[in-house]
Design an enzyme around this catalytic site. Structure first.
Site, PDB file in Angstrom:
ATOM      1  N   GLU A  86       0.818  -1.223   0.000  1.00  0.00           N
ATOM      2  CA  GLU A  86       0.000   0.000   0.000  1.00  0.00           C
ATOM      3  C   GLU A  86       0.847   1.266   0.000  1.00  0.00           C
ATOM      4  OE1 GLU A  86      -2.845  -0.251   3.201  1.00  0.00           O
ATOM      5  OE2 GLU A  86      -3.426  -2.293   2.690  1.00  0.00           O
TER       6      GLU A  86
ATOM      7  N   GLU B 103      -5.477  -8.143   0.076  1.00  0.00           N
ATOM      8  CA  GLU B 103      -6.237  -7.829   1.296  1.00  0.00           C
ATOM      9  C   GLU B 103      -7.595  -7.325   0.869  1.00  0.00           C
ATOM     10  OE1 GLU B 103      -4.802  -5.041   4.248  1.00  0.00           O
ATOM     11  OE2 GLU B 103      -2.782  -5.866   4.090  1.00  0.00           O
TER      12      GLU B 103
END
Length: 473
Positions: free
Chosen positions: A322, A412
């Site tokens: 991320e 995720e």
């Protein structure tokens, strides 16, 4: 005659949906544009101050959580459409929440800019008849001009690279890569963050996830020196020994500079706002103390990865995740330092430590953050959107990023995707991994009924269905 027929068709569509969001018809009606100023507005308003809009104006005022614009879009059949949003993100990078027919939501990113531009927003599966597309505030403060829908073309065959990027990849890593290629586009691996929650799913559904994701967070030296004892390696080996596939991420606690205040505890030191560690400064040269600490940390993680290599466990390795969000310190200084750190991490683990059981997973969407094909095996996205949807926006972004030569995973997710949606959208995610507490056990994210549907689907591979995968491909 053709022109008259076209006019009649456009008129019929307009009558069918009333005054709201009437489309402008293109040749053959292959693409239809719906002006925002004609849509249903909730907490938003029409304006004309920003130049470059189409129609008679655009919609602004996205400043409250519930503010939205609702487009009514008809379709003569149930089919998949490419969706484009014309937007001006004049106040910086923004995101909107897209909701189709009051169901699954997805998130669309708008890059900062000074003019109206067309942004690819993935695909929408429109039902025969009338459909609604909501664009809801999310980050807010953007200007919506219109949306355009165009029938999607069938997805072409994938052209996935034949081998891992590491020429010295060991037999375990090669076997995993071969197996993943063999199922890509045909099945999806069920996955769960943390072994304990994977076992919880087995209790709830009677099926165990094929993949378990673990976190090397507690092996970070700045945590170990404060007393943490990691158990993730043992959990990974446990799952591998029962025939499962292992994914590993690393919430890398900053090597130093942890604030350790009431607001920012030491154990949150992977967050940008919890440390003054500056990755760009640390990477400025190889002689400063902070660069030395980066290498120290990588070497500490190498010890744990070698344990997995010795145990015969191939790893889907997802570090620096991320990054483009900048909420973690490794992304806080922008793309270039992060890409440089990725290169150092790859070289140190692969060439210096000889760790060859890894398949390397890059976990950001933006093209300017991508470290390049030479050190990436798999592209991934972390998507937290409710509704158990297909996450097609992010999937298509990654198809473009990797030129359809890289495997793609939902590394995720907040909500596990429903298999019928995945297949309808041709969103060929290789695996999904639901985050743990407050997501997998939260009815608003994952109802037990949906989990049973997902884990009972022929399209979704569970632990019992992948036994012998090392020799099955």
């Amino acid at each position: 005659m053709v022109g008259t027929l076209k006019s009649l068709l456009c008129g019929a569509v307009a009558l069918a949906i009333g005054a709201h969001a009437a489309p402008s018809c293109s040749a053959g009606n292959t693409a239809r544009t719906f002006e925002a100023e004609n849509a249903i507005l909730s907490g938003t308003t029409v304006d004309t101050a920003q130049s470059g809009y189409t129609g008679t104006g655009y919609v602004t005022g996205f400043d409250q959580a519930t503010d939205k614009v609702t487009f009514t879009v008809p379709s003569t059949t149930t089919r998949l459409y490419d969706l484009t949003i014309r937007v001006a993100a004049i106040y910086g990078d923004k995101r909107t929440t897209l909701i189709l027919n009051n169901g699954a939501s997805s998130e669309v990113f708008f890059a900062a800019g000074t003019t109206f531009v067309d942004v690819a927003a993935g695909q929408v599966l429109l039902n025969q008849g009338s459909n609604t597309i909501d664009l809801v505030n999310n980050w807010g403060w953007y200007l919506i001009d219109s949306i355009t829908v165009k029938p999607s073309s069938p997805r072409p065959a994938h052209q996935i690279n034949a081998s891992p990027v590491n020429a010295a990849a060991n037999s375990d890593a090669k076997a995993l890569y071969k197996y993943l290629r063999s199922i890509y586009g045909k099945k999806i691996l069920s996955g769960q963050q943390d072994l304990s929650w994977a076992n919880w799913i087995a209790q709830q559904t009677g099926k165990t996830p094929a993949l378990v994701s673990v976190d090397l967070m507690d092996y970070s030296p700045s945590r170990v020196e404060r007393g943490t004892v990691g158990t993730s390696v043992e959990e990974a080996i446990t799952h591998a020994n029962r025939g499962g596939i292992v994914s590993v991420l690393w919430h890398w606690n900053a090597p130093t500079g942890l604030y350790d205040t009431d607001a920012h505890k030491w154990w949150s030191g992977f967050y940008t706002d919890a440390t003054d560690f500056n990755v760009a400064t640390a990477l400025a040269d190889t002689t400063n103390a902070n660069y030395t600490l980066l290498i120290r940390d990588i070497d500490a993680i190498a010890v744990q990865l070698k344990r997995l290599q010795t145990a015969g466990v191939p790893v889907l390795f997802r570090p620096l995740h991320e990054a483009e969000g900048k909420w973690f310190w490794w992304g806080a200084q922008g793309a270039e330092p992060c890409k440089k750190l990725w290169g150092i991490l790859y070289d140190r683990l692969t060439n210096y430590h000889g760790i060859n059981n890894l398949l390397w997973v890059w976990n950001s969407l933006a093209a300017d953050w991508y470290p390049g094909d030479a050190t990436v095996d798999i592209l991934a996205a972390d998507v937290y959107a409710q509704g158990n949807g297909p996450m097609s926006t992010q999937y298509n972004q990654l198809i473009d990023l990797g030129k359809d030569k890289k495997l793609i995973a939902a590394s995720e997710v907040g909500a596990a995707p429903l298999p019928d949606q995945l297949q309808a959208y041709e969103a060929h995610w290789l695996w999904f991994a639901v985050w743990g507490d407050t997501f997998i056990n939260n009815e608003s994210w994952n109802s037990l009924a949906n989990l049973k549907t997902i884990y009972g689907s022929d399209y979704v591979l569970t632990l019992d269905e992948i036994q012998g995968w090392k020799t099955a491909a």
